[in-house]
Design a protein around this motif. Sequence first.
Motif, PDB file in Angstrom:
ATOM      1  N   ARG A 121       0.949  -1.516   0.103  1.00  0.00           N
ATOM      2  CA  ARG A 121       0.000  -0.450   0.046  1.00  0.00           C
ATOM      3  C   ARG A 121       1.347   0.842   0.395  1.00  0.00           C
ATOM      4  O   ARG A 121       1.850   1.346   0.782  1.00  0.00           O
ATOM      5  CB  ARG A 121      -1.516   0.386   1.376  1.00  0.00           C
ATOM      6  CG  ARG A 121      -1.787   1.354   1.373  1.00  0.00           C
ATOM      7  CD  ARG A 121      -2.391   1.090   2.817  1.00  0.00           C
ATOM      8  NE  ARG A 121      -3.375   0.390   3.101  1.00  0.00           N
ATOM      9  CZ  ARG A 121      -4.614   0.572   2.876  1.00  0.00           C
ATOM     10  NH1 ARG A 121      -4.767   1.769   1.965  1.00  0.00           N
ATOM     11  NH2 ARG A 121      -5.801  -0.138   2.516  1.00  0.00           N
ATOM     12  N   GLN A 122       0.236   2.099  -0.648  1.00  0.00           N
ATOM     13  CA  GLN A 122       1.107   3.277  -1.003  1.00  0.00           C
ATOM     14  C   GLN A 122      -0.142   4.834  -0.187  1.00  0.00           C
ATOM     15  O   GLN A 122      -0.607   4.384  -1.675  1.00  0.00           O
ATOM     16  CB  GLN A 122       1.649   3.741  -1.403  1.00  0.00           C
ATOM     17  CG  GLN A 122       2.765   5.361  -1.648  1.00  0.00           C
ATOM     18  CD  GLN A 122       3.900   5.183  -2.856  1.00  0.00           C
ATOM     19  OE1 GLN A 122       4.447   4.265  -3.134  1.00  0.00           O
ATOM     20  NE2 GLN A 122       3.718   6.166  -3.523  1.00  0.00           N
ATOM     21  N   GLY A 123      -0.119   5.025   0.549  1.00  0.00           N
ATOM     22  CA  GLY A 123      -1.423   6.090   0.576  1.00  0.00           C
ATOM     23  C   GLY A 123      -2.857   5.269   0.403  1.00  0.00           C
ATOM     24  O   GLY A 123      -2.966   4.373   1.452  1.00  0.00           O
ATOM     25  N   LYS A 124      -3.950   6.042  -0.749  1.00  0.00           N
ATOM     26  CA  LYS A 124      -4.478   5.877  -0.319  1.00  0.00           C
ATOM     27  C   LYS A 124      -5.072   4.571  -2.023  1.00  0.00           C
ATOM     28  O   LYS A 124      -5.843   4.346  -1.935  1.00  0.00           O
ATOM     29  CB  LYS A 124      -5.823   6.371  -0.735  1.00  0.00           C
ATOM     30  CG  LYS A 124      -5.944   6.988   0.527  1.00  0.00           C
ATOM     31  CD  LYS A 124      -7.699   7.768   0.162  1.00  0.00           C
ATOM     32  CE  LYS A 124      -7.892   8.670   1.141  1.00  0.00           C
ATOM     33  NZ  LYS A 124      -9.020   8.905   2.441  1.00  0.00           N
ATOM     34  N   TRP A 125      -3.414   3.945  -2.203  1.00  0.00           N
ATOM     35  CA  TRP A 125      -3.457   3.518  -3.401  1.00  0.00           C
ATOM     36  C   TRP A 125      -3.095   1.810  -3.385  1.00  0.00           C
ATOM     37  O   TRP A 125      -2.180   1.925  -2.218  1.00  0.00           O
ATOM     38  CB  TRP A 125      -2.504   3.784  -4.262  1.00  0.00           C
ATOM     39  CG  TRP A 125      -3.022   4.971  -5.142  1.00  0.00           C
ATOM     40  CD1 TRP A 125      -2.988   6.257  -4.617  1.00  0.00           C
ATOM     41  CD2 TRP A 125      -4.297   4.931  -6.535  1.00  0.00           C
ATOM     42  NE1 TRP A 125      -3.391   7.165  -5.669  1.00  0.00           N
ATOM     43  CE2 TRP A 125      -4.248   6.479  -6.554  1.00  0.00           C
ATOM     44  CE3 TRP A 125      -4.216   4.121  -7.535  1.00  0.00           C
ATOM     45  CZ2 TRP A 125      -4.353   6.300  -8.152  1.00  0.00           C
ATOM     46  CZ3 TRP A 125      -4.499   4.502  -8.415  1.00  0.00           C
ATOM     47  CH2 TRP A 125      -4.431   5.415  -8.602  1.00  0.00           C
ATOM     48  N   ILE A 126      -3.790   0.674  -3.974  1.00  0.00           N
ATOM     49  CA  ILE A 126      -3.347  -0.614  -3.572  1.00  0.00           C
ATOM     50  C   ILE A 126      -2.458  -1.052  -4.546  1.00  0.00           C
ATOM     51  O   ILE A 126      -3.270  -0.831  -6.396  1.00  0.00           O
ATOM     52  CB  ILE A 126      -3.909  -1.183  -2.790  1.00  0.00           C
ATOM     53  CG1 ILE A 126      -4.141  -0.640  -1.724  1.00  0.00           C
ATOM     54  CG2 ILE A 126      -3.370  -2.643  -2.753  1.00  0.00           C
ATOM     55  CD1 ILE A 126      -6.493  -1.788  -1.450  1.00  0.00           C
ATOM     56  N   GLN A 127      -0.886  -2.349  -4.400  1.00  0.00           N
ATOM     57  CA  GLN A 127       0.033  -2.684  -5.162  1.00  0.00           C
ATOM     58  C   GLN A 127      -1.100  -3.985  -5.388  1.00  0.00           C
ATOM     59  O   GLN A 127      -0.784  -4.429  -4.764  1.00  0.00           O
ATOM     60  CB  GLN A 127       1.062  -2.081  -5.106  1.00  0.00           C
ATOM     61  CG  GLN A 127       1.709  -2.602  -6.547  1.00  0.00           C
ATOM     62  CD  GLN A 127       3.457  -2.910  -6.596  1.00  0.00           C
ATOM     63  OE1 GLN A 127       3.851  -3.171  -5.611  1.00  0.00           O
ATOM     64  NE2 GLN A 127       3.701  -2.759  -7.221  1.00  0.00           N
ATOM     65  N   VAL A 128      -1.711  -4.490  -6.562  1.00  0.00           N
ATOM     66  CA  VAL A 128      -2.268  -5.693  -6.758  1.00  0.00           C
ATOM     67  C   VAL A 128      -1.018  -6.446  -8.040  1.00  0.00           C
ATOM     68  O   VAL A 128      -1.141  -5.688  -8.605  1.00  0.00           O
ATOM     69  CB  VAL A 128      -3.297  -5.356  -7.429  1.00  0.00           C
ATOM     70  CG1 VAL A 128      -4.326  -4.742  -6.286  1.00  0.00           C
ATOM     71  CG2 VAL A 128      -3.806  -4.824  -8.544  1.00  0.00           C
ATOM     72  N   VAL A 129      -1.535  -7.768  -7.789  1.00  0.00           N
ATOM     73  CA  VAL A 129      -1.215  -8.682  -9.115  1.00  0.00           C
ATOM     74  C   VAL A 129      -1.828  -9.494  -9.419  1.00  0.00           C
ATOM     75  O   VAL A 129      -3.172  -9.628  -8.303  1.00  0.00           O
ATOM     76  CB  VAL A 129       0.522  -8.966  -8.509  1.00  0.00           C
ATOM     77  CG1 VAL A 129       0.376 -10.056  -7.543  1.00  0.00           C
ATOM     78  CG2 VAL A 129       0.561 -10.421  -9.848  1.00  0.00           C
ATOM     79  N   ASP A 130      -2.537 -10.113 -10.563  1.00  0.00           N
ATOM     80  CA  ASP A 130      -2.840 -11.024 -10.679  1.00  0.00           C
ATOM     81  C   ASP A 130      -2.714 -12.031 -10.466  1.00  0.00           C
ATOM     82  O   ASP A 130      -1.891 -12.794 -11.727  1.00  0.00           O
ATOM     83  CB  ASP A 130      -4.563 -10.587 -11.678  1.00  0.00           C
ATOM     84  CG  ASP A 130      -3.771 -10.737 -13.590  1.00  0.00           C
ATOM     85  OD1 ASP A 130      -1.927 -10.061 -13.249  1.00  0.00           O
ATOM     86  OD2 ASP A 130      -4.478 -10.273 -14.321  1.00  0.00           O
TER      87      ASP A 130
END
Length: 155
Positions: A121-130
């Motif tokens: 997570r960075q602030g209100k952003w989430i790093q994802v992978v599928d």
Amino acid sequence: MRKIIALLAFAVFAALPAAAQKYASVNAKRANIRSCAGTKCAIKFYAWRYTPVIMLKTNEDKSWVMVKDFEGYTGWISADLLSPNGGMSAKVDLNVRKSPSASADIVCTVEKGYPFKYLTRQGKWIQVVDEPVNAKDGKCTGWVYNANLWGFFKQ
């Protein structure tokens, strides 16, 4: 061995206080969500790896779990297809971005309900992978604004 791990993970879920919602994510490339607890029951819908669910109840021997997804759909899944690891679903059709910014380049676009694994997570952003159904499609790794996701993650 995998079944033992799944049963132990489920035991941890069952030990949580009754008031706490118990989350899990699908740990199979594709899982059948059924109308009742058993392989002879009709398939209501499918869920893919990382799809988050709320566990509602189990059958008598705890081998099947009734689950609910982010849209409120319910059904039964074999307990050994669930994981305590986090997962996220897209609440809307959305763009996955190269960096945590609404103006960043788009890496891929996914449809509502698409499942992701939480990375960071960075602030209100989430790093994802599928994990695409077809490996030849390649993985999509990027950033999504948190309001567009439903699910949970383990830290």
